[in-house]
Write a protein that holds these residues in place. Structure first.
Motif, PDB file in Angstrom:
ATOM      1  N   ARG A   1      -3.747  -0.409  -2.729  1.00  0.00           N
ATOM      2  CA  ARG A   1      -4.088  -0.294  -1.539  1.00  0.00           C
ATOM      3  C   ARG A   1      -4.449  -1.604  -0.972  1.00  0.00           C
ATOM      4  NH1 ARG A   1      -1.528   3.190  -1.496  1.00  0.00           N
ATOM      5  NH2 ARG A   1      -1.995   5.596  -0.840  1.00  0.00           N
TER       6      ARG A   1
ATOM      7  N   PRO B   1      -1.322   5.689  -5.036  1.00  0.00           N
ATOM      8  CA  PRO B   1      -2.650   5.478  -4.461  1.00  0.00           C
ATOM      9  C   PRO B   1      -3.661   4.554  -5.126  1.00  0.00           C
ATOM     10  CG  PRO B   1      -2.380   7.754  -5.924  1.00  0.00           C
ATOM     11  CD  PRO B   1      -1.028   6.954  -5.745  1.00  0.00           C
TER      12      PRO B   1
ATOM     13  N   VAL C   1       2.516   4.762  -0.132  1.00  0.00           N
ATOM     14  CA  VAL C   1       1.786   6.226   0.213  1.00  0.00           C
ATOM     15  C   VAL C   1       1.809   6.835  -1.128  1.00  0.00           C
ATOM     16  CG1 VAL C   1       1.993   8.227   1.470  1.00  0.00           C
ATOM     17  CG2 VAL C   1       2.432   6.094   2.737  1.00  0.00           C
ATOM     18  N   ASN C   2       2.763   6.675  -1.797  1.00  0.00           N
ATOM     19  CA  ASN C   2       2.890   7.698  -3.042  1.00  0.00           C
ATOM     20  C   ASN C   2       2.427   6.755  -4.391  1.00  0.00           C
ATOM     21  OD1 ASN C   2       5.056   5.723  -2.918  1.00  0.00           O
ATOM     22  ND2 ASN C   2       6.650   7.362  -3.278  1.00  0.00           N
TER      23      ASN C   2
ATOM     24  N   SER D   1       0.927  -1.187   0.081  1.00  0.00           N
ATOM     25  CA  SER D   1      -0.053  -0.177  -0.136  1.00  0.00           C
ATOM     26  C   SER D   1       0.757   1.167   0.045  1.00  0.00           C
ATOM     27  CB  SER D   1      -0.897   0.072   1.105  1.00  0.00           C
ATOM     28  OG  SER D   1      -1.793  -1.144   1.350  1.00  0.00           O
TER      29      SER D   1
ATOM     30  N   PRO E   1       2.287  13.069   9.220  1.00  0.00           N
ATOM     31  CA  PRO E   1       1.063  12.272   8.277  1.00  0.00           C
ATOM     32  C   PRO E   1       0.755  10.974   8.819  1.00  0.00           C
ATOM     33  CG  PRO E   1       2.615  13.453   6.850  1.00  0.00           C
ATOM     34  CD  PRO E   1       3.327  13.652   8.200  1.00  0.00           C
ATOM     35  N   CYS E   2       1.835  10.396   9.626  1.00  0.00           N
ATOM     36  CA  CYS E   2       1.331   8.938   9.905  1.00  0.00           C
ATOM     37  C   CYS E   2       0.261   8.649  11.074  1.00  0.00           C
ATOM     38  CB  CYS E   2       2.479   8.067  10.249  1.00  0.00           C
ATOM     39  SG  CYS E   2       3.042   8.781  12.104  1.00  0.00           S
TER      40      CYS E   2
ATOM     41  N   HIS F   1       9.158   6.533  11.977  1.00  0.00           N
ATOM     42  CA  HIS F   1       8.012   6.909  12.900  1.00  0.00           C
ATOM     43  C   HIS F   1       8.036   6.569  14.344  1.00  0.00           C
ATOM     44  CE1 HIS F   1       6.205   8.339   9.425  1.00  0.00           C
ATOM     45  NE2 HIS F   1       6.636   7.332   8.770  1.00  0.00           N
TER      46      HIS F   1
END
Length: 316
Positions: free
Chosen positions: A91, A88, A85-86, A83, A175-176, A164
């Motif tokens: 997923r 889309p 992030v960049n 999935s 953003p997480c 993270h």
């Protein structure tokens, strides 16, 4: 005829790279397509299949025994899905099953930070280290772990994702969903953002990247240097926390931000002395990565080739 090759895929938001890799880390053939990142999932998969088809057209292909994939994340290796992030259109995309169907071969999936870690442990700066953290510091901050001489991807393939870890409990939202993450402070875009917010101005070419900030820092700009100092402290805090938890003895840093050289590494080594204070982590060292732009391919190949703790290919 090479009889123990791995087909490696390095999948990111801008490119899908493929290679045939031998047991010594030699890249015998390459293929590449741009990632149609804004298109639907099947269009992206079509680009992957084109890379695989180009590799499969080689007379070397009959020697391929497995496919290794290093992908931008999140990934879920246990489910075989990605999935990014960049990207889309993907997923929960069943990438492992689709590649297995296209090739008829066993497929191993890891995140791109874990792939870089596998490459550095096999052929780079972490070679010979039984316990290591390897990091990619670029548009984001990713990482992976070697523990007890073996790659430790974790159940989903994301273990070691240092970007993270929160190092500033009241820091900016990430953003997480958390606050004050290493990535929010130390990634290239955030180094540049902070410098601009504090008054740094680019040169006549208008370049506002972290590389331009590093150039200004080398030239003596105090605001640019301070932005890298802040990034270095965030990295040091995350590295020291990881070392305290799992007793690594080296942290290897690659990615575009590592290209800043001593602008980053000098304050990072200083900051580590402030954070890595317990007796069992004081000898922790930091080194730049050595596998460069081929890290993703080499790491994907390594992840698909079981190795014993000494680094030899396993026959099990």
């Amino acid at each position: 005829m090479h009889s123990d090759l791995v087909a490696a895929l390095d999948i990111g938001g801008t490119k899908i790279a493929g290679a045939l890799v031998d047991g010594a880390g030699g890249i015998l053939l390459r293929a590449r397509r741009p990632t149609p990142a804004r298109e639907d999932g099947e269009t992206v998969m079509g680009a992957v299949e084109e890379v695989l088809a180009e590799l499969a057209a080689s007379p070397l292909w009959p020697g391929v025994r497995a496919v290794g994939i290093g992908s931008a994340g999140p990934v879920d290796a246990s489910a075989g899905t990605v999935s990014p992030v960049n990207v889309p259109g993907w997923r929960g995309y069943p990438l492992v099953e689709r590649v297995r169907r296209a090739t008829g071969l066993p497929v191993d999936l890891v995140g791109d930070g874990v792939a870089m870690t596998a490459a550095e442990h096999w052929l780079g700066a972490a070679r010979g280290h039984d316990n290591a953290l390897c990091m990619v510091v670029s548009t984001g901050v990713g990482g992976g772990l070697v523990l007890g001489g073996r790659l430790h991807p974790g159940p989903t393939g994301n273990a070691g994702h240092i970007g993270h870890i929160s190092v500033d409990l009241d820091g900016d939202p990430c953003p997480c969903g958390a606050r004050g993450c290493v990535e929010r402070i130390a990634s290239g875009p955030n180094i540049a953002r902070r410098a601009l917010d504090n008054g740094w101005r680019p040169g006549p070419d208008g370049d506002t990247t972290a590389a331009a900030v590093a150039a200004s820092a080398r030239a003596g700009d105090p605001v640019a240097a301070a932005s890298y100092e802040r990034a270095a402290r965030a990295l040091a805090a995350g590295i020291a926390a990881t070392a305290t938890l799992v007793e690594i003895d080296i942290a290897v840093i690659g990615g575009g931000v590592a290209g800043a050289g001593e602008v980053l590494f000098a304050p990072l080594r200083r900051a580590l002395r402030d954070y890595a204070t317990l007796s069992f982590v004081r000898r922790l060292t930091v080194a730049p990565a050595l596998t460069g732009t081929d890290a993703g391919l080499l790491g994907a190949a390594a992840a698909a080739t079981p190795r014993d703790p000494a680094g030899a290919t396993s026959t099990a």
